[in-house]
Scaffold this motif. Structure first.
Motif, short mmCIF file in Angstrom:
data_model
loop_
_atom_site.label_atom_id
_atom_site.label_comp_id
_atom_site.label_asym_id
_atom_site.label_seq_id
_atom_site.Cartn_x
_atom_site.Cartn_y
_atom_site.Cartn_z
N MET A 1 5.99 59.05 29.68
CA MET A 1 4.96 59.77 30.41
C MET A 1 3.77 58.84 30.58
O MET A 1 3.29 58.25 29.62
CB MET A 1 4.56 61.01 29.62
CG MET A 1 3.61 61.89 30.36
SD MET A 1 3.16 63.42 29.54
CE MET A 1 4.69 64.15 29.13
N THR A 5 0.30 60.78 34.97
CA THR A 5 0.95 62.08 34.86
C THR A 5 0.14 63.03 33.99
O THR A 5 -0.06 64.20 34.35
CB THR A 5 2.37 61.92 34.28
OG1 THR A 5 3.09 60.98 35.06
CG2 THR A 5 3.11 63.23 34.25
N VAL A 6 -0.31 62.55 32.85
CA VAL A 6 -1.11 63.39 31.95
C VAL A 6 -2.43 63.76 32.61
O VAL A 6 -2.88 64.91 32.51
CB VAL A 6 -1.34 62.67 30.60
CG1 VAL A 6 -2.24 63.50 29.70
CG2 VAL A 6 -0.03 62.38 29.92
N ARG A 7 -3.04 62.80 33.30
CA ARG A 7 -4.29 63.08 33.99
C ARG A 7 -4.09 64.14 35.06
O ARG A 7 -4.90 65.06 35.19
CB ARG A 7 -4.85 61.80 34.59
CG ARG A 7 -6.22 61.98 35.18
CD ARG A 7 -6.81 60.74 35.78
NE ARG A 7 -6.17 59.52 35.32
CZ ARG A 7 -6.18 58.38 35.97
NH1 ARG A 7 -6.78 58.28 37.13
NH2 ARG A 7 -5.59 57.31 35.49
#
Length: 80
Positions: A1, A5-7
């Motif tokens: 990841m 993607t996390v943002r």
């Protein structure tokens, strides 16, 4: 990841949660009497306590949005 993607995930979580918070706020503002009456029947809550409970709930929900969604989003924007 990846960080992107996390943002992106945190950004969309923030948008959805702020939408829910706005919905809750508008529902309490425009349908206050009805919601108070329904909750009063279910939980036997007086009107002044009803207002305090919902004000505190909105405050805690907004704080949780900032702590768990918005601040990590900006931290990842700075890092990445």
């Amino acid at each position: 990841m990846t960080i992107e993607t996390v943002r992106s995930f945190l950004g969309w979580c923030s948008v959805i949660n702020m939408g829910l918070l706005l919905y809750w706020f508008l529902f309490i503002i425009f349908a206050h009497d009805w919601v108070c009456r329904v909750h009063g029947k279910w939980f036997n809550i007086p009107a002044d306590k009803f207002d305090a409970i919902h004000y505190a709930g909105i405050m805690y929900f907004k704080l949780a949005i900032f702590v768990f969604n918005i601040i990590p989003y900006f931290a990842l924007c700075i890092v990445g």
